[in-house]
Design an enzyme around this catalytic site. Structure first.
Site, short mmCIF file in Angstrom:
data_model
loop_
_atom_site.label_atom_id
_atom_site.label_comp_id
_atom_site.label_asym_id
_atom_site.label_seq_id
_atom_site.Cartn_x
_atom_site.Cartn_y
_atom_site.Cartn_z
N HIS A 78 82.12 69.63 72.27
CA HIS A 78 82.63 70.99 72.48
C HIS A 78 81.49 72.00 72.42
N ASP A 107 65.49 88.35 97.47
CA ASP A 107 66.06 87.13 96.89
C ASP A 107 65.31 86.87 95.60
N TRP A 143 76.37 69.42 67.04
CA TRP A 143 75.50 69.82 68.15
C TRP A 143 74.06 69.94 67.69
N SER A 170 66.14 72.33 83.58
CA SER A 170 66.86 73.32 84.37
C SER A 170 66.66 74.73 83.82
N SER A 171 66.79 74.89 82.50
CA SER A 171 66.65 76.24 81.94
C SER A 171 65.24 76.76 82.10
N HIS A 254 67.46 78.98 66.53
CA HIS A 254 67.77 80.37 66.26
C HIS A 254 67.48 81.28 67.45
N GLU A 256 67.69 80.42 70.32
CA GLU A 256 68.77 80.07 71.24
C GLU A 256 69.99 80.96 71.05
N TYR A 258 70.08 83.96 70.19
CA TYR A 258 69.83 85.26 70.83
C TYR A 258 69.75 85.12 72.33
N SER A 269 75.44 97.21 78.05
CA SER A 269 74.69 98.45 78.30
C SER A 269 74.85 98.93 79.74
N HIS A 303 66.99 80.19 57.99
CA HIS A 303 68.22 80.66 57.33
C HIS A 303 69.37 79.71 57.59
N HIS A 304 69.18 78.76 58.50
CA HIS A 304 70.19 77.71 58.68
C HIS A 304 70.00 76.59 57.67
N THR A 329 69.50 95.44 65.80
CA THR A 329 70.84 95.24 66.34
C THR A 329 71.70 96.46 66.05
N LYS A 332 71.20 99.11 68.51
CA LYS A 332 71.98 98.91 69.73
C LYS A 332 73.42 99.38 69.55
N ARG A 451 83.24 72.81 57.08
CA ARG A 451 83.39 72.63 58.52
C ARG A 451 83.23 71.16 58.87
C1 HEA Z 1 79.74 79.57 73.31
C2 HEA Z 1 80.11 78.74 72.47
C3 HEA Z 1 81.52 78.45 71.99
C4 HEA Z 1 82.75 78.84 72.47
C5 HEA Z 1 83.06 79.69 73.68
C6 HEA Z 1 83.72 78.24 71.59
C7 HEA Z 1 85.11 78.40 71.76
C8 HEA Z 1 86.05 77.87 70.89
N1 HEA Z 1 85.81 77.13 69.76
FE1 HEA Z 1 83.99 76.48 69.12
N2 HEA Z 1 82.18 75.87 68.49
C9 HEA Z 1 80.95 76.22 68.98
C10 HEA Z 1 80.74 77.06 70.07
C11 HEA Z 1 81.74 77.64 70.83
N3 HEA Z 1 83.09 77.53 70.62
C12 HEA Z 1 79.89 75.64 68.21
C13 HEA Z 1 78.39 75.83 68.44
C14 HEA Z 1 80.50 74.88 67.21
C15 HEA Z 1 79.81 74.05 66.11
C16 HEA Z 1 79.84 72.62 66.47
C17 HEA Z 1 79.29 71.76 65.40
O1 HEA Z 1 79.75 71.85 64.24
O2 HEA Z 1 78.38 70.96 65.71
C18 HEA Z 1 81.94 75.06 67.40
C19 HEA Z 1 82.90 74.49 66.56
C20 HEA Z 1 84.25 74.81 66.59
C21 HEA Z 1 85.20 74.49 65.57
C22 HEA Z 1 84.85 73.80 64.25
C23 HEA Z 1 84.96 72.35 64.39
C24 HEA Z 1 84.56 71.65 63.16
O3 HEA Z 1 83.79 72.18 62.36
O4 HEA Z 1 85.04 70.54 63.00
C25 HEA Z 1 86.42 74.94 65.97
C26 HEA Z 1 87.66 74.82 65.20
O5 HEA Z 1 88.53 75.57 65.31
C27 HEA Z 1 86.23 75.56 67.26
C28 HEA Z 1 87.23 76.16 68.01
C29 HEA Z 1 87.01 76.86 69.19
C30 HEA Z 1 88.08 77.43 69.99
C31 HEA Z 1 89.55 77.30 69.71
C32 HEA Z 1 87.47 78.05 71.05
C33 HEA Z 1 88.18 78.79 72.17
O6 HEA Z 1 87.57 80.04 72.33
C34 HEA Z 1 88.16 78.02 73.44
C35 HEA Z 1 89.11 78.64 74.45
C36 HEA Z 1 89.07 78.03 75.81
C37 HEA Z 1 89.98 77.18 76.30
C38 HEA Z 1 91.11 76.67 75.48
C39 HEA Z 1 89.84 76.63 77.68
C40 HEA Z 1 90.76 77.22 78.69
C41 HEA Z 1 92.10 76.62 78.83
C42 HEA Z 1 92.43 75.38 79.22
C43 HEA Z 1 91.48 74.27 79.46
C44 HEA Z 1 93.82 75.05 79.43
C45 HEA Z 1 94.43 74.20 78.36
C46 HEA Z 1 94.86 75.05 77.27
C47 HEA Z 1 95.82 74.72 76.38
C48 HEA Z 1 96.43 73.37 76.34
C49 HEA Z 1 96.27 75.72 75.35
N4 HEA Z 1 84.90 75.47 67.61
C1 HEA Z 2 75.36 84.72 69.80
C2 HEA Z 2 75.04 84.06 68.80
C3 HEA Z 2 74.67 84.56 67.43
C4 HEA Z 2 74.25 85.81 67.02
C5 HEA Z 2 74.01 87.05 67.83
C6 HEA Z 2 74.04 85.70 65.60
C7 HEA Z 2 73.59 86.75 64.82
C8 HEA Z 2 73.23 86.63 63.48
N1 HEA Z 2 73.38 85.51 62.70
FE1 HEA Z 2 74.23 83.75 63.28
N2 HEA Z 2 74.78 81.93 63.94
C9 HEA Z 2 75.12 81.56 65.20
C10 HEA Z 2 75.12 82.40 66.30
C11 HEA Z 2 74.72 83.72 66.27
N3 HEA Z 2 74.35 84.43 65.18
C12 HEA Z 2 75.51 80.20 65.27
C13 HEA Z 2 75.95 79.43 66.52
C14 HEA Z 2 75.40 79.69 63.97
C15 HEA Z 2 75.77 78.30 63.44
C16 HEA Z 2 74.93 77.20 63.92
C17 HEA Z 2 75.42 75.91 63.37
O1 HEA Z 2 75.14 75.64 62.19
O2 HEA Z 2 76.10 75.16 64.08
C18 HEA Z 2 74.92 80.80 63.16
C19 HEA Z 2 74.63 80.70 61.81
C20 HEA Z 2 74.02 81.67 61.07
C21 HEA Z 2 73.46 81.47 59.77
C22 HEA Z 2 73.44 80.14 59.00
C23 HEA Z 2 74.66 79.98 58.22
C24 HEA Z 2 74.75 78.67 57.57
O3 HEA Z 2 74.79 77.66 58.26
O4 HEA Z 2 74.77 78.64 56.34
C25 HEA Z 2 72.93 82.68 59.36
C26 HEA Z 2 72.26 82.90 58.07
O5 HEA Z 2 71.51 83.75 57.89
C27 HEA Z 2 73.15 83.61 60.44
C28 HEA Z 2 72.76 84.95 60.42
C29 HEA Z 2 72.86 85.81 61.50
C30 HEA Z 2 72.39 87.18 61.47
C31 HEA Z 2 71.78 87.90 60.29
C32 HEA Z 2 72.62 87.69 62.71
C33 HEA Z 2 72.25 89.08 63.17
O6 HEA Z 2 71.63 89.04 64.43
C34 HEA Z 2 73.44 89.98 63.22
C35 HEA Z 2 73.01 91.41 63.34
C36 HEA Z 2 74.14 92.37 63.58
C37 HEA Z 2 74.70 93.20 62.69
C38 HEA Z 2 74.29 93.23 61.25
C39 HEA Z 2 75.82 94.11 63.07
C40 HEA Z 2 75.42 95.42 63.70
C41 HEA Z 2 74.52 96.24 62.87
C42 HEA Z 2 74.82 97.47 62.35
C43 HEA Z 2 76.09 98.15 62.61
C44 HEA Z 2 73.73 98.13 61.59
C45 HEA Z 2 73.96 98.39 60.16
C46 HEA Z 2 74.22 97.17 59.40
C47 HEA Z 2 73.68 96.87 58.20
C48 HEA Z 2 72.56 97.58 57.58
C49 HEA Z 2 74.29 95.72 57.46
N4 HEA Z 2 73.81 82.98 61.46
CU LIG Z 3 70.15 81.68 63.21
#
Ligand code: HEA
Ligand code: HEA
Ligand SMILES: [Cu+2]
Ligand code: CUA
Lengths: 526, 287, 378
Positions: A78, A107, A143, A170-171, A254, A256, A258, A269, A303-304, A329, A332, A451
């Site tokens: 997923h 292009d 993942w 590809s990327s 990380h 990634e 962003y 924007s 931080h992960h 952030t 923004k 999780r």
């Molecule tokens: C861009 C990234 C992205 C997006 C879009 C989503 C979208 C969703 N994610 Fe996920 N998710 C991740 C990135 C993302 N996730 C990542 C990185 C993890 C961590 C994995 C890991 O632990 O290694 C994770 C893990 C994760 C978990 C935790 C699993 C676990 O820890 O065991 C769950 C549980 O609720 C979850 C739920 C969902 C749901 C319900 C959506 C929904 O938003 C999805 C909605 C879309 C659809 C449903 C498709 C459209 C509809 C159909 C195909 C028709 C059929 C529909 C029905 C039958 C109702 N995701």
């Molecule tokens: C689009 C993807 C995205 C983005 C933008 C972010 C944004 C941020 N993430 Fe997140 N993060 C993930 C995707 C993302 N993350 C994913 C996928 C994981 C799980 C991976 C995995 O384990 O599978 C993860 C996990 C993750 C962890 C690890 C947690 C753990 O496993 O224990 C941490 C810890 O520091 C973290 C921190 C942050 C912070 C500080 C930001 C900051 O960039 C956020 C900054 C924004 C704001 C704070 C809000 C706006 C600000 C204001 C309004 C200003 C004033 C605010 C203050 C002074 C507080 N993220």
């Molecule tokens: Cu991070």
């Protein structure tokens, strides 16, 4: 193809080749953009279907539908499909469609390579998805693919690794193309600080990609050699360290995240000024903020890994650096709000998604900031609190921005207006169900639900059921989205050149749909 | 920067990318089934053959277009920047492995030895371990081995690669001043130096495997040593082949003193390989 | 300093509110825990939560005010301003100040967590797919703790058992880890196979258990009680099924428990020296198999194709007994099959091998005596 007769074709407005071969051999940025977007939508459906399996199994305590091993495969695939197959290709598709039009180029700079960047993807994902049907099933180590667990994967293992290599190739090629296009193909007068923010954010994203995808490639290559060629990178017995993999992975991982959000910032924007009918507040600080976020993203990876047992100094450094990201952030977010302030706003579907983005992404940012506090992360880490955090930034962040972009530019691409009523319905359904789906997960995490578990203690039942119901509604709403897009492609009210009253930018000077080659003559820039 | 674009060459549809994708796909399936022991290597080789075929075709097309003057300055710029960023991505690929070496030497091995925060790790799990770098780890993975010395073949190889950097520059100067004879001489010398380097490295590997019991299985030392030098060697091989192609193209008279992007791209690549080697020599062999 | 007291005030008020609304069924918030560290972490959590809420109210308040007031349908006319050095400066500096004020308590707590000096006792915790092994380094006690059998049955897909009727479903083990209250206990975490993570929320932290390395953490528990937790790092198929139960007892009860455990261990050791009958071995073996092996090789010995081999009809199991003993005692490098020599006693290994050789249709009739295993350990 006969190269012997090829002359300067660029400015003859020949139409595309016919049939399937058009799509396979195309070098046109719009065709390739379309391919990317359709591919991303298919992957989103596949990844979403897997999420539905997850949510269905978690609807009740006890094991009902799938085995634990299969559950872990669903979680892993997923995430890989959503990130590498859904969001990233969708952004690349938008870049393809929009960047040449926004900077006044004919292009992309390297059109043949552009084609290759796309056409690697379907093969890479065929490889990845085929592992689900192999002996021992697909990859199930998350993942993040941490060793030593991932080394226990069955036949799927090398297929997974090599498919990631292909996605990386590809990327990298895609990003090279974006950078070169932006640096070399701007129309005369389009200086860097005049570029639309979407172009800016993509430029910076492309740098991030080129700097980090090779690192991921290195990380998974070491997994491969540890499994098949007897190396000891990630084994203490040989002097290596399993945690070493995590450092390398998150050095990629990380930045990634962003990569998954900066283009979204760009899209938002573009959209907010259009519907506020007011220029973007703080253009240059937006650019600097984006660059700062990108820079900081390279020094916060651990931080992960707060719980892996780093020396105290390391934990402090990574905690402070991570907290710093809130500053750019925040700039923004404040700039978007200031853009809306004293505007003359209307609320068409793209604007609704954009406002929801600002609101919900910020909530995800707040939980990110809480996670950044190392001692507190000792409790949050690897719970549903983290799952809630990243779905807020990924679903109501990245995915909502993509939907906003589709509604915003679809009339331009197809020449037809989408159905505004249905669009609004889709928005409200998505925005509400998204919160029903992910908000309770904060509570679950705080209350102690880890999780990546297929079954849970009975005390967690209530919130899981709410979350699952939200999930099903959110999933079904996306079927509506597909229908709206399909309907708009097929027909609808003809769209004007400018489409939106407040729209600014070169792409709105072209007819809707734009000609096969956008700017044969360089446009004049004010 | 920006130019009038009416002349920017946008190619027609091309079938080379899809051929390349099929090649990659085949190679990947071949490699995976081979590593799993499910099949022999043939599919893998077949895939590689398709990729090589694609490269011939694709570069052939590009060379043809270039020679028929379809590329203007701006296209040339695109190629240059593209090549630069490609090399940057390669730099990052190596950076990952250098990072691993750095971490192993400064963190994981010292911790296993009980330094820093590793006290309990050492006392409880590996009390008998006392071998600092170069090491094959507390479990003596791969058995007793001898580490690679810096001041034999590796030092010689450093000289060889450095000189090849000089010769390729001399060739470039010759090309720019239109001295064809010198160009071919220096370019030929560069290819020869590259090949010599590879010959020495092959010898070094054979020696390591047969006489020093230094292999990929030799714990973290063997892993980092062969991974870094191996990927570098692979890049030298690719670089040498590219130089050879350029040499052939020089012989055919493809380049003019003003327009010879392909030559320059390969020269950049060669310098990159060179610089990486310097890093290797210092961090893998000397220190 | 005034501000931080204000924050504290809000925090306590709010935590009271939250605690009030949290019933046992729907717990909303982080546990306050039973150690000084866990209290610090809880306070930190509440502080940053409320700071975020406050910022959110300001930011979202402004946004929704604009959305409500500055809309075209209300006749709003767009202004044209698009920068303000002062505003932009302010909203860079203010967040930095807020962050610094968060970083200070965070740093303090972190330093306290990492201060391992002056501990009273040490417990080594080893994660093993999918159970925990505890070694009391000072008392020489050592045992394995896995999911309680009743729970293990209920969680099978076709068990037909209503899991909601099971108390503490999935959070119960066969042998809990018992500790004294009021002592600074040092925990050393490590793992045998893959990375696990030892997490008991009431103690306020989790720490990864990494094969080949040791991580350290400590806890001083205030009051006697039963504290439950789970493995918190994905460790394969049964990651969701390796709970942790900590029983904190007062000093004298703890001493009694230690004495009992020691006696048990001595008895087990002695029993390895006598000859066991086949029936005894089969009975014991069935138990060991169910707790230690069935997770992978399945209760019926059929394994899971592609991941875990079947023992039913396995050439190795039906072949010479030495090979079988070797595989169970030494495992197989690079696979999930662990070396059980260090995890099971002589009797247990002898029993499980006897059991495997005479079950699932493997009718070798062989009996393996504990003495054979004892000899093989040399
Ligand atoms: C861009 C990234 C992205 C997006 C879009 C989503 C979208 C969703 N994610 Fe996920 N998710 C991740 C990135 C993302 N996730 C990542 C990185 C993890 C961590 C994995 C890991 O632990 O290694 C994770 C893990 C994760 C978990 C935790 C699993 C676990 O820890 O065991 C769950 C549980 O609720 C979850 C739920 C969902 C749901 C319900 C959506 C929904 O938003 C999805 C909605 C879309 C659809 C449903 C498709 C459209 C509809 C159909 C195909 C028709 C059929 C529909 C029905 C039958 C109702 N995701
Ligand atoms: C689009 C993807 C995205 C983005 C933008 C972010 C944004 C941020 N993430 Fe997140 N993060 C993930 C995707 C993302 N993350 C994913 C996928 C994981 C799980 C991976 C995995 O384990 O599978 C993860 C996990 C993750 C962890 C690890 C947690 C753990 O496993 O224990 C941490 C810890 O520091 C973290 C921190 C942050 C912070 C500080 C930001 C900051 O960039 C956020 C900054 C924004 C704001 C704070 C809000 C706006 C600000 C204001 C309004 C200003 C004033 C605010 C203050 C002074 C507080 N993220
Ligand atoms: Cu991070
Ligand atoms: Cu052990 Cu998860």
């Amino acid at each position: 193809m006969s190269t012997a007769t090829a002359t300067h074709d660029a400015h003859e407005d020949h139409g595309p080749a016919k049939g399937l071969m058009r799509w396979i051999t195309t070098t046109n940025h719009k065709d390739i953009g379309t391919l990317y977007l359709i591919f991303a939508l298919i992957m989103f459906m596949i990844g979403g279907a897997m999420a539905m399996v997850i949510r269905a199994e978690l609807f009740q305590p006890g094991m009902q539908l799938v085995d634990p091993a299969f559950f872990n495969q669903m979680t892993t695939v997923h995430a890989l499909v959503m990130i590498f197959g859904g969001v990233m290709p969708a952004f690349t598709g938008l870049a393809n469609w929009l960047i040449p039009m926004m900077i006044g180029a004919p292009d992309m700079a390297l059109p043949r390579m552009n084609n290759w960047s796309f056409w690697i993807l379907p093969f890479a994902f065929t490889l990845l998805l085929s592992t689900l049907f192999m002996d021992g099933g697909g990859p199930a180590a998350g993942w993040t693919m941490y060793p030593p667990l991932v080394l226990q994967t069955g036949d799927a293992f090398p297929f997974m690794i090599l498919s990631i290599h292909m996605m990386g190739i590809s990327s990298i090629m895609g990003s090279i193309n974006v950078i070169v296009t932006i640096m070399n193909m701007r129309a005369p007068g389009m200086t860097l600080m005049k570029m639309p923010l979407f172009v800016w954010t993509w430029l910076i994203t492309a740098y991030l990609l080129i700097a980090t995808m090779p690192v991921l490639a290195g990380a998974v290559t070491m997994l491969l050699t540890d499994k098949f060629f007897g190396t000891s990178f990630f084994s203490a017995a040989g002097g290596g360290d399993p945690v070493l993999y995590q450092h390398v992975f998150w050095f990629f991982g990380h930045p990634e995240v962003y990569i998954l959000i900066l283009p979204a910032f760009g899209i938002i924007s573009q959209i907010i000024p259009t519907f506020a009918r007011k220029p973007l507040f703080g253009y240059s600080s937006m650019v600097y903020a984006t660059a700062s976020i990108a820079f900081l993203s390279f020094i916060v990876w651990a931080h992960h890994m707060f719980t892996v047992g780093m020396p105290t100094a390391g934990e402090l450094f990574f905690m402070y650096a991570t907290m710093m990201i809130a500053v750019p952030t925040g700039v923004k977010v404040f700039n978007w709000v200031s853009t809306m302030w004293k505007g003359s706003m209307t609320f068409e579907t793209p604007m609704l998604f954009a406002i929801a983005f600002v609101f919900l992404f910020t909530i995800g940012g707040f939980s990110g900031l809480m996670l950044a506090i190392a001692p507190a992360d000792f409790q949050y880490h690897d719970t549903y609190f983290v799952v809630a955090h990243f779905h807020y930034v990924l679903v109501s962040g990245a995915v909502f921005s993509i939907m906003a972009a589709v509604y915003y530019w679809l009339p331009k691409w197809t020449g037809h207006m989408y159905d505004e009523k249905l669009g609004k319905l889709h928005f409200w359904l998505s925005a509400i169900s998204m919160n029903v789906l992910f908000f309770p997960q904060h509570f679950l995490g705080l209350a102690g639900m880890p999780r990546r578990i297929p079954d849970y203690s009975v005390q967690f039942t209530g919130f899981n059921q709410i979350s699952s119901i939200g999930g099903f509604v959110f999933g079904l709403s996306q079927v509506l989205f597909c229908y709206i897009v399909y309907k708009t492609i097929k027909g609808g009210q003809p769209a004007s050149e400018k489409v939106w009253e407040g729209a600014q930018g070169l792409e709105w000077t072209l007819p809707s749909p734009p000609p096969y080659h956008s700017f044969v003559e360089a446009p004049a820039i004010k | 920067m920006a130019h009038a674009q009416t002349d920017y060459y946008v190619p027609h549809g091309s079938h080379w990318p899809i051929v390349g994708s099929i090649g990659l796909f085949t190679t990947a399936i071949g490699a995976a089934t081979w590593m799993n022991g499910q099949a022999g290597p043939w599919l893998f080789y077949a895939g590689l053959a398709v990729i090589i075929f694609m490269m011939f075709g694709w570069f052939g097309t590009v060379i043809h277009e270039s020679l028929s003057g379809m590329y203007n300055r701006q296209v040339d710029h695109s190629f240059r920047q593209g090549m630069m960023w490609f090399i940057f991505s390669e730099v990052m690929f190596f950076a990952a492995f250098f990072g691993v070496l750095f971490y192993a030497r400064n963190f994981s091995v010292p911790w296993l030895l009980g330094m820093g925060s590793g006290l309990s790790t050492h006392e409880v799990l590996w009390p008998a371990y006392n071998q600092a770098w170069p090491t094959n780890g507390p479990a003596d993975v791969g058995g007793d081995f001898e580490a690679m010395r810096a001041w034999g073949i590796p030092a010689l190889n450093t000289l060889i690669l450095l000189s090849s950097g000089v010769t390729v520059t001399l060739a470039h100067w010759a090309l720019k001043s239109g001295e064809r004879g010198k160009l071919i001489l220096w370019l030929g010398a560069t290819v020869a130096l590259g090949a010599t380097f590879l010959g020495f490295q092959a010898y070094e590997y054979i020696h390591a495997y047969h006489e020093m019991n230094l292999t990929l299985h030799t714990g973290i030392y063997g892993s980092t040593f062969f991974m870094l030098t191996g990927f570098h060697g692979l890049h030298v091989t690719i670089g040498t082949i590219m130089l050879l192609v350029i040499l052939l193209r020089c012989l055919k008279g493809h380049f003019t003193p003003d327009e010879h992007f392909a030559f320059e791209a390969v020269a950049w690549y060669w310098h990159f390989v060179d610089v990486v080697w310097l890093g290797l020599f210092i961090f893998v062999y000397v220190l | 300093m005034k501000r931080s007291t204000a924050v504290k005030g809000v925090t306590t008020l709010a935590s009271l509110l939250l605690a009030e609304s949290a019933s046992a069924e729907y717990r909303l918030n982080m546990t306050q825990g039973v150690t000084p560290i866990s209290h610090d972490v809880y306070d930190l959590h509440m502080t940053i939560l409320w700071v975020c809420v406050a910022i959110g109210i300001v930011v979202f308040g402004a946004m929704f005010y604009a959305v409500y007031k500055h809309r075209k349908s209300k006749g709003a006319v767009a202004a044209n301003f698009h920068e303000s050095t002062f505003a932009e400066f302010a909203w860079t500096i203010v967040p930095i100040l807020i962050l610094v004020s968060m970083a200070i308590p965070a740093t303090k707590t972190l330093l306290a967590m990492d201060d391992l000096s002056d501990s009273d006792m040490t417990i080594k915790v080893t994660g093993i797919q999918w159970k925990w092994k505890y070694d009391y380094l000072d008392d020489g006690i050592s045992f394995i703790s896995s999911l309680a059998p009743e729970h293990n049955q209920a969680r099978q897909r076709d068990s037909g058992i209503d899991v909601t009727k099971i108390e503490n479903y999935l959070l119960e083990v066969d042998h809990p880890v018992v500790v004294p209250v009021g002592k600074k206990i040092r925990f050393l975490t490590t793992a045998n196979d893959v990375i696990h993570s030892w997490w008991v929320p009431a103690l306020g932290w989790k720490k990864d258990a990494i094969p080949g390395f040791i991580n350290e953490m400590w806890a001083r528990i205030d009051k006697p009680g039963v504290y439950r937790g789970q493995c918190a790092e994905l460790c394969g198929k049964d990651h969701g099924f390796m709970p942790i139960v900590v029983v904190a007892k007062n000093e004298s009860d703890y001493r009694d428990w230690v004495a009992m455990k020691k006696q048990e261990q001595a008895d087990a050791l002695a029993s390895a020296d006598r000859a066991w009958s086949k029936d005894e071995l089969m009975k014991k073996g069935a138990q060991v198999y169910a707790t230690s092996c069935a997770a992978c090789h399945q209760a019926n010995g059929q394994g899971l194709p592609g991941a875990f081999p079947a023992l039913a009809g396995s050439a190795l199991v039906k072949g010479p007994v030495e090979g079988h003993i070797d595989r169970v005692m030494n495992g197989k490098q690079g696979t999930a099959m662990a070396a059980f020599a260090g995890l099971l006693s002589d009797v247990e290994i002898a029993a499980v091998i006897t059991y495997e050789r005479n079950s699932f249709g493997n009718d070798t009739g062989d009996v393996v005596q504990p003495a054979t295993i004892k000899a093989a350990r040399k």
